[in-house]
Structure formats: C-alpha cells, structure tokens
Design a protein around this motif. Structure first.
Motif, PDB file in Angstrom:
ATOM      1  N   PHE A   4       0.802  -1.219   0.000  1.00 10.72           N
ATOM      2  CA  PHE A   4       0.000   0.000   0.000  1.00 10.72           C
ATOM      3  C   PHE A   4       0.835   1.269   0.000  1.00 10.72           C
ATOM      4  O   PHE A   4       0.309   2.342  -0.220  1.00 10.72           O
ATOM      5  N   PHE A   5       2.118   1.158   0.282  1.00  9.24           N
ATOM      6  CA  PHE A   5       2.925   2.351   0.488  1.00  9.24           C
ATOM      7  C   PHE A   5       3.492   2.907  -0.806  1.00  9.24           C
ATOM      8  O   PHE A   5       4.109   2.178  -1.579  1.00  9.24           O
ATOM      9  N   PRO A   6       3.340   4.208  -1.021  1.00 10.06           N
ATOM     10  CA  PRO A   6       3.988   4.825  -2.180  1.00 10.06           C
ATOM     11  C   PRO A   6       5.482   4.984  -1.910  1.00 10.06           C
ATOM     12  O   PRO A   6       5.893   5.125  -0.759  1.00 10.06           O
ATOM     13  N   GLU A   7       6.271   4.936  -2.969  1.00  8.61           N
ATOM     14  CA  GLU A   7       7.702   5.205  -2.802  1.00  8.61           C
ATOM     15  C   GLU A   7       7.931   6.651  -2.433  1.00  8.61           C
ATOM     16  O   GLU A   7       8.873   6.982  -1.725  1.00  8.61           O
ATOM     17  N   ASP A   8       7.089   7.503  -2.979  1.00 15.65           N
ATOM     18  CA  ASP A   8       7.238   8.927  -2.749  1.00 15.65           C
ATOM     19  C   ASP A   8       5.861   9.558  -2.709  1.00 15.65           C
ATOM     20  O   ASP A   8       4.879   8.965  -3.154  1.00 15.65           O
ATOM     21  N   GLU A   9       5.801  10.772  -2.190  1.00 16.96           N
ATOM     22  CA  GLU A   9       4.532  11.476  -2.040  1.00 16.96           C
ATOM     23  C   GLU A   9       4.801  12.965  -2.249  1.00 16.96           C
ATOM     24  O   GLU A   9       5.786  13.494  -1.731  1.00 16.96           O
ATOM     25  N   VAL A  10       3.947  13.627  -3.025  1.00 11.82           N
ATOM     26  CA  VAL A  10       4.086  15.065  -3.261  1.00 11.82           C
ATOM     27  C   VAL A  10       2.704  15.720  -3.210  1.00 11.82           C
ATOM     28  O   VAL A  10       1.679  15.049  -3.347  1.00 11.82           O
ATOM     29  N   ASN A  11       2.716  17.029  -3.036  1.00 14.44           N
ATOM     30  CA  ASN A  11       1.449  17.761  -2.998  1.00 14.44           C
ATOM     31  C   ASN A  11       0.756  17.772  -4.351  1.00 14.44           C
ATOM     32  O   ASN A  11      -0.457  17.658  -4.430  1.00 14.44           O
ATOM     33  N   SER A  12       1.535  17.939  -5.414  1.00 11.73           N
ATOM     34  CA  SER A  12       0.955  18.055  -6.745  1.00 11.73           C
ATOM     35  C   SER A  12       1.900  17.451  -7.774  1.00 11.73           C
ATOM     36  O   SER A  12       3.121  17.563  -7.649  1.00 11.73           O
ATOM     37  N   VAL A  13       1.331  16.859  -8.786  1.00 10.92           N
ATOM     38  CA  VAL A  13       2.135  16.328  -9.884  1.00 10.92           C
ATOM     39  C   VAL A  13       2.916  17.458 -10.557  1.00 10.92           C
ATOM     40  O   VAL A  13       3.994  17.240 -11.113  1.00 10.92           O
ATOM     41  N   TYR A  14       2.400  18.666 -10.443  1.00  7.81           N
ATOM     42  CA  TYR A  14       3.044  19.816 -11.076  1.00  7.81           C
ATOM     43  C   TYR A  14       4.234  20.339 -10.273  1.00  7.81           C
ATOM     44  O   TYR A  14       4.961  21.218 -10.743  1.00  7.81           O
ATOM     45  N   ASP A  15       4.444  19.815  -9.074  1.00  2.02           N
ATOM     46  CA  ASP A  15       5.581  20.190  -8.239  1.00  2.02           C
ATOM     47  C   ASP A  15       6.692  19.144  -8.247  1.00  2.02           C
ATOM     48  O   ASP A  15       7.728  19.346  -7.635  1.00  2.02           O
ATOM     49  N   PHE A  16       6.459  18.024  -8.898  1.00  2.74           N
ATOM     50  CA  PHE A  16       7.410  16.916  -8.835  1.00  2.74           C
ATOM     51  C   PHE A  16       8.598  17.149  -9.767  1.00  2.74           C
ATOM     52  O   PHE A  16       8.412  17.560 -10.914  1.00  2.74           O
ATOM     53  N   LYS A 135      -1.430  14.414  -3.678  1.00  4.00           N
ATOM     54  CA  LYS A 135      -2.629  14.807  -2.934  1.00  4.00           C
ATOM     55  C   LYS A 135      -3.734  15.130  -3.944  1.00  4.00           C
ATOM     56  O   LYS A 135      -3.463  15.688  -5.010  1.00  4.00           O
ATOM     57  N   PRO A 136      -4.967  14.795  -3.613  1.00  2.00           N
ATOM     58  CA  PRO A 136      -6.071  15.090  -4.525  1.00  2.00           C
ATOM     59  C   PRO A 136      -6.184  16.589  -4.794  1.00  2.00           C
ATOM     60  O   PRO A 136      -5.984  17.406  -3.889  1.00  2.00           O
ATOM     61  N   MET A 137      -6.496  16.931  -6.023  1.00  2.00           N
ATOM     62  CA  MET A 137      -6.614  18.327  -6.407  1.00  2.00           C
ATOM     63  C   MET A 137      -7.898  18.966  -5.874  1.00  2.00           C
ATOM     64  O   MET A 137      -7.932  20.155  -5.603  1.00  2.00           O
ATOM     65  N   GLU A 138      -8.939  18.186  -5.781  1.00  2.00           N
ATOM     66  CA  GLU A 138     -10.265  18.691  -5.414  1.00  2.00           C
ATOM     67  C   GLU A 138     -10.800  17.942  -4.199  1.00  2.00           C
ATOM     68  O   GLU A 138     -10.903  16.717  -4.228  1.00  2.00           O
ATOM     69  N   PRO A 139     -11.156  18.662  -3.131  1.00  2.00           N
ATOM     70  CA  PRO A 139     -11.660  17.969  -1.944  1.00  2.00           C
ATOM     71  C   PRO A 139     -13.074  17.399  -2.108  1.00  2.00           C
ATOM     72  O   PRO A 139     -13.436  16.451  -1.439  1.00  2.00           O
ATOM     73  N   LYS A 140     -13.867  17.970  -3.001  1.00  2.00           N
ATOM     74  CA  LYS A 140     -15.232  17.473  -3.215  1.00  2.00           C
ATOM     75  C   LYS A 140     -15.179  16.282  -4.156  1.00  2.00           C
ATOM     76  O   LYS A 140     -14.771  16.415  -5.311  1.00  2.00           O
ATOM     77  N   GLU A 141     -15.598  15.113  -3.645  1.00  2.00           N
ATOM     78  CA  GLU A 141     -15.537  13.887  -4.434  1.00  2.00           C
ATOM     79  C   GLU A 141     -16.796  13.067  -4.211  1.00  2.00           C
ATOM     80  O   GLU A 141     -17.570  13.330  -3.291  1.00  2.00           O
ATOM     81  N   GLU A 142     -16.953  12.051  -5.029  1.00  2.00           N
ATOM     82  CA  GLU A 142     -18.076  11.139  -4.871  1.00  2.00           C
ATOM     83  C   GLU A 142     -17.951  10.424  -3.528  1.00  2.00           C
ATOM     84  O   GLU A 142     -16.845  10.200  -3.027  1.00  2.00           O
ATOM     85  N   ILE A 143     -19.077  10.016  -2.974  1.00  2.00           N
ATOM     86  CA  ILE A 143     -19.111   9.434  -1.642  1.00  2.00           C
ATOM     87  C   ILE A 143     -18.223   8.196  -1.512  1.00  2.00           C
ATOM     88  O   ILE A 143     -17.545   8.028  -0.506  1.00  2.00           O
ATOM     89  N   GLN A 144     -18.197   7.332  -2.537  1.00  2.00           N
ATOM     90  CA  GLN A 144     -17.380   6.114  -2.417  1.00  2.00           C
ATOM     91  C   GLN A 144     -15.887   6.446  -2.352  1.00  2.00           C
ATOM     92  O   GLN A 144     -15.129   5.755  -1.690  1.00  2.00           O
ATOM     93  N   ILE A 145     -15.482   7.522  -2.983  1.00  2.00           N
ATOM     94  CA  ILE A 145     -14.068   7.917  -2.921  1.00  2.00           C
ATOM     95  C   ILE A 145     -13.768   8.549  -1.562  1.00  2.00           C
ATOM     96  O   ILE A 145     -12.720   8.299  -0.973  1.00  2.00           O
ATOM     97  N   LEU A 146     -14.689   9.336  -1.048  1.00  2.00           N
ATOM     98  CA  LEU A 146     -14.501   9.912   0.286  1.00  2.00           C
ATOM     99  C   LEU A 146     -14.377   8.814   1.341  1.00  2.00           C
ATOM    100  O   LEU A 146     -13.539   8.909   2.243  1.00  2.00           O
ATOM    101  N   LEU A 147     -15.176   7.775   1.217  1.00  2.00           N
ATOM    102  CA  LEU A 147     -15.084   6.661   2.161  1.00  2.00           C
ATOM    103  C   LEU A 147     -13.737   5.944   2.052  1.00  2.00           C
ATOM    104  O   LEU A 147     -13.134   5.597   3.071  1.00  2.00           O
ATOM    105  N   LYS A 148     -13.264   5.751   0.818  1.00  2.00           N
ATOM    106  CA  LYS A 148     -11.941   5.126   0.641  1.00  2.00           C
ATOM    107  C   LYS A 148     -10.856   5.978   1.277  1.00  2.00           C
ATOM    108  O   LYS A 148      -9.933   5.461   1.898  1.00  2.00           O
TER     109      LYS A 148
END
Length: 170
Positions: A4-16, A135-148
């Motif tokens: 489950f673990f990512p090798e790396d994590e960034v705020n935005s793909v545009y900052d990588f 990190k997700p770009m938009e905090p408003k998402e479909e309910i099943q994604i929010l639950l995940k």
C-alpha cells in the motif's frame, strides 16, 4: 504492508522534479487522470498540456490508465495525443501491464502516479513498478471515494511515520 505504500509522495504532480526519474532509470510514466492531472471530470487544461509536452520532449513515454470508461478517457487522451487504458480495473495488474506494453517499458523503468492509495498505488506496487502518490486536487468527491480516503488515512499515517523514522513497526 509495503503493497500500500507509495515510494514517494508530493502535494501536486506539477511540483514533482521529473528530471530525477531519468537519474533512476525510469523511462515510462503512467498517469491517473482525475484528481491527479486535473480536477474530477475536468477537461485537459493548459497546465496539463504543458506538463505532458515537457515530459515527451524529455523523452518519457506516457500512458493514461483509468478505471473510467471511454467517454471520460478517450477525449482526454486524444487531446494529449497519448495512449490509454480504460476500465483498467485498478488495483489489478491488468491495466498497468497493458500500459507498459503500449509504452514498451518494464516495471523497473516505469512509475505510476495517482491520488488514491488503494487503487493507483497498490496497483502499481502489485505490478512491480515505482509509485508516486499525489494529494487530490479537489476535496469534493463522490461518496465512495470519500469513504476510501477515510480508510486510507491510517495507512498513510503509518507510512509517513515509518518514512520519517518514527516508531511504526512492520
């Protein structure tokens, strides 16, 4: 737990710093679309177009991989002139393997980039490739994604703590 673990994590793909991938021998990039390159259901924008153009110029092979169906992914891929895999069934290996076949890359030289731990990252890790969580770009998402995302939180906490040298144990 590594799955489950990512090798790396960034705020935005545009900052990588994508140039760092070349140094690691990575030639292929698999992108998720929604909440990774653009907000959910948004069309290709200028920033996305510029990123893809720069990556192609740098010599990267790129493929879009999405669990979405054709009406979402086909226009997006066409606008960027990219190969794609629709209905990828992430986290199964199927979509990742098809994408690597289309790019002509092996798992060791491919990275998958996405915003969801249990689909994008787990699928990439299962396929034996590198993974980058954004990190997700938009905090408003479909309910099943929010639950995940609620379920993802303890896994991300553990991952971040372990990476920082905290007291999390295997």
């Amino acid at each position: 737990m590594r799955a489950f673990f990512p090798e790396d994590e960034v705020n935005s793909v545009y900052d990588f710093p994508f140039e760092s991938l070349t140094e690691r021998g990575i030639r292929g990039i698999i992108f998720d679309i929604d909440n990774t390159l653009v907000p959910p259901d948004a069309p290709v924008d200028a920033r996305c177009r510029a990123l893809i153009r720069a990556l192609k110029t740098a010599g990267f092979r790129i493929c879009l991989v999405s669990n979405n169906k054709g009406p979402r992914i086909v226009p997006f891929a066409t606008a960027l002139n990219l190969p794609y895999v629709e209905r990828a069934l992430k986290p199964r290996r199927y979509g990742y393997r098809r994408a690597m076949a289309r790019m002509g890359t092996a798992p060791a030289e491919t990275i998958a980039i996405g915003d969801q731990l249990f689909t994008d990252i787990w699928g990439a890790n299962r396929a034996g490739m590198h993974s980058l969580l954004v990190k997700p770009m938009e905090p408003k998402e479909e309910i099943q994604i929010l639950l995940k995302r609620l379920i993802e939180r303890p896994f991300l906490w553990y991952c971040r703590r372990k990476k920082a040298g905290g007291e999390a144990h295997d």
